[in-house]
Scaffold this active site. Structure first.
Site, PDB file in Angstrom:
ATOM      1  N   ASP A  69       0.823  -1.210   0.000  1.00  9.75           N
ATOM      2  CA  ASP A  69       0.000   0.000   0.000  1.00  9.75           C
ATOM      3  C   ASP A  69       0.855   1.258   0.000  1.00  9.75           C
ATOM      4  O   ASP A  69       2.057   1.216   0.239  1.00  9.75           O
ATOM      5  CB  ASP A  69      -0.958   0.000   1.207  1.00  9.75           C
ATOM      6  CG  ASP A  69      -0.298  -0.502   2.497  1.00  9.75           C
ATOM      7  OD1 ASP A  69       0.938  -0.490   2.581  1.00  9.75           O
ATOM      8  OD2 ASP A  69      -1.028  -0.921   3.400  1.00  9.75           O
ATOM      9  N   ASN A 138      -7.429  -3.101  14.427  1.00  8.51           N
ATOM     10  CA  ASN A 138      -8.816  -3.381  14.019  1.00  8.51           C
ATOM     11  C   ASN A 138      -8.897  -4.574  13.062  1.00  8.51           C
ATOM     12  O   ASN A 138      -9.944  -4.812  12.468  1.00  8.51           O
ATOM     13  CB  ASN A 138      -9.445  -2.138  13.377  1.00  8.51           C
ATOM     14  CG  ASN A 138      -8.746  -1.714  12.081  1.00  8.51           C
ATOM     15  OD1 ASN A 138      -7.796  -2.359  11.644  1.00  8.51           O
ATOM     16  ND2 ASN A 138      -9.221  -0.647  11.470  1.00  8.51           N
ATOM     17  N   HIS A 140      -7.136  -4.924  10.252  1.00  7.75           N
ATOM     18  CA  HIS A 140      -6.861  -4.666   8.825  1.00  7.75           C
ATOM     19  C   HIS A 140      -5.556  -5.338   8.391  1.00  7.75           C
ATOM     20  O   HIS A 140      -4.639  -5.523   9.190  1.00  7.75           O
ATOM     21  CB  HIS A 140      -6.895  -3.167   8.487  1.00  7.75           C
ATOM     22  CG  HIS A 140      -5.737  -2.338   8.929  1.00  7.75           C
ATOM     23  ND1 HIS A 140      -5.852  -0.994   9.214  1.00  7.75           N
ATOM     24  CD2 HIS A 140      -4.426  -2.626   9.137  1.00  7.75           C
ATOM     25  CE1 HIS A 140      -4.664  -0.519   9.550  1.00  7.75           C
ATOM     26  NE2 HIS A 140      -3.786  -1.481   9.523  1.00  7.75           N
ATOM     27  N   GLU A 145      -9.678  -2.254   5.476  1.00  2.62           N
ATOM     28  CA  GLU A 145     -10.289  -1.968   6.765  1.00  2.62           C
ATOM     29  C   GLU A 145     -11.517  -2.862   6.988  1.00  2.62           C
ATOM     30  O   GLU A 145     -12.020  -3.479   6.041  1.00  2.62           O
ATOM     31  CB  GLU A 145     -10.719  -0.489   6.811  1.00  2.62           C
ATOM     32  CG  GLU A 145      -9.576   0.511   6.556  1.00  2.62           C
ATOM     33  CD  GLU A 145      -8.633   0.675   7.748  1.00  2.62           C
ATOM     34  OE1 GLU A 145      -8.575  -0.215   8.630  1.00  2.62           O
ATOM     35  OE2 GLU A 145      -7.920   1.702   7.779  1.00  2.62           O
TER      36      GLU A 145
HETATM   37  C1  F6R Z   1       1.550  -1.445   6.178  1.00  6.53           C
HETATM   38  C2  F6R Z   1       0.236  -2.067   6.270  1.00  6.53           C
HETATM   39  C3  F6R Z   1      -0.543  -2.102   7.538  1.00  6.53           C
HETATM   40  C4  F6R Z   1       0.300  -2.390   8.773  1.00  6.53           C
HETATM   41  C5  F6R Z   1      -0.566  -2.337  10.031  1.00  6.53           C
HETATM   42  C6  F6R Z   1       0.260  -2.513  11.288  1.00  6.53           C
HETATM   43  O1  F6R Z   1       2.076  -1.555   4.868  1.00  6.53           O
HETATM   44  O2  F6R Z   1      -0.242  -2.517   5.287  1.00  6.53           O
HETATM   45  O3  F6R Z   1      -1.560  -3.067   7.422  1.00  6.53           O
HETATM   46  O4  F6R Z   1       0.896  -3.646   8.648  1.00  6.53           O
HETATM   47  O5  F6R Z   1      -1.227  -1.106  10.109  1.00  6.53           O
HETATM   48  O6  F6R Z   1       1.104  -1.418  11.440  1.00  6.53           O
HETATM   49  P1  F6R Z   1       2.216  -1.380  12.569  1.00  6.53           P
HETATM   50  O7  F6R Z   1       3.227  -2.407  12.211  1.00  6.53           O
HETATM   51  O8  F6R Z   1       2.796   0.011  12.498  1.00  6.53           O
HETATM   52  O9  F6R Z   1       1.540  -1.680  13.865  1.00  6.53           O
END
Ligand code: F6R
Length: 253
Positions: A69, A138, A140, A145
């Protein structure tokens, strides 16, 4: 095979285990396609891969990469763009061919078309051999989401309020967090041949437990991973704290 789950004593141990998976595929298939994630969780994985490149010659020369992403509205040089993150933590420090590193282009005039092109590019590269994932509190994965459908593909998405709040820790102010991103979809992620999800820390315990042992539901997009044939959850003790015993996660000491 389905879902395998291994619990490590610490974040560093779990990170090394993920670095092992990536090192193995780079050695077994030097032209592999890696799906990569950003965020706090994989930082130590990338640091370990850089160390292995420097000290043991781990070779990225034939590999291609596709990131999950990218935020809409941040230029690649912005300190919080995922392009900059990847350059700083991995691409700039290993011998990957920059022409074979890919992130969604969120600067295009037509973002919808740009997302579709990214989906086509992933598939025309032969699909992802190993997809690295983190997980949001959450549930995701990527920026898929809660509410995301299993057949979703790469597209423009609105970030959930909880994601904006959570990611504001990287910005001066919550108002600076982009409201949109381009993300691979659930079906894009599930088309990877192997998936490794790294989750550490107590804040991920609820989402991890629901993903592993709850119903497969749009309410927790990571639960769709239960429908994949080869997924490995790599956890530390804190992230595994709420996983029910019947999931039989193996533990290493
Ligand atoms: C990042 C991504 C997100 C993160 C998730 C956890 O490329 O796709 O899904 O993996 O938000 O983020 P952290 O590791 O910062 O807790």
């Amino acid at each position: 095979m389905g879902i395998q789950c291994t619990v490590y004593p610490s974040h560093d141990d779990a990170s090394r285990a993920v670095a092992d998976c990536i090192s193995t595929i780079l050695r077994e298939k030097p032209t592999c396609v890696l799906g990569l994630a950003t965020g706090s969780t994989p930082l130590e994985v990338y640091a370990e891969l850089v160390r292995r490149h420097q000290h043991t010659g781990l070779d990225f020369a034939g590999a291609s990469t596709f990131n999950l992403d990218e935020y809409v509205g941040l230029p690649p040089e912005h300190p919080q763009s995922y392009a900059r993150y990847m350059n700083e933590h991995l691409f700039g420090q290993v011998n990957v061919d920059r022409d074979r590193t890919h992130l969604p282009n969120t600067r295009a005039d037509d973002l919808g078309q740009s997302a579709q092109q990214y989906e086509t590019l992933v598939r025309s590269a032969g699909g992802v051999d190993l997809q690295l994932l983190g997980i949001g509190t959450n549930g995701h994965i990527g920026f898929n989401e809660p509410g995301t459908a299993e057949d979703s593909v790469t597209r423009v998405v609105d970030l959930a309020a909880s994601t904006i709040r959570s990611n504001s820790r990287f910005f001066e102010d919550e108002s600076e967090v982009p409201r949109q991103a381009i993300t691979m979809g659930i079906s894009t992620i599930l088309s990877a041949r192997k998936i490794v999800l790294l989750a550490t820390g107590q804040s991920k315990a609820d989402a991890v437990s629901a993903a592993l042992s709850g119903p497969v539901t749009r309410d927790n997009p990571a639960s769709f991973l239960q429908n994949h044939a080869d997924v490995h959850f790599v956890l530390d003790e804190a992230a595994a704290a709420l996983v029910p015993g019947h999931c039989r996660c193996s533990r290493t000491t």
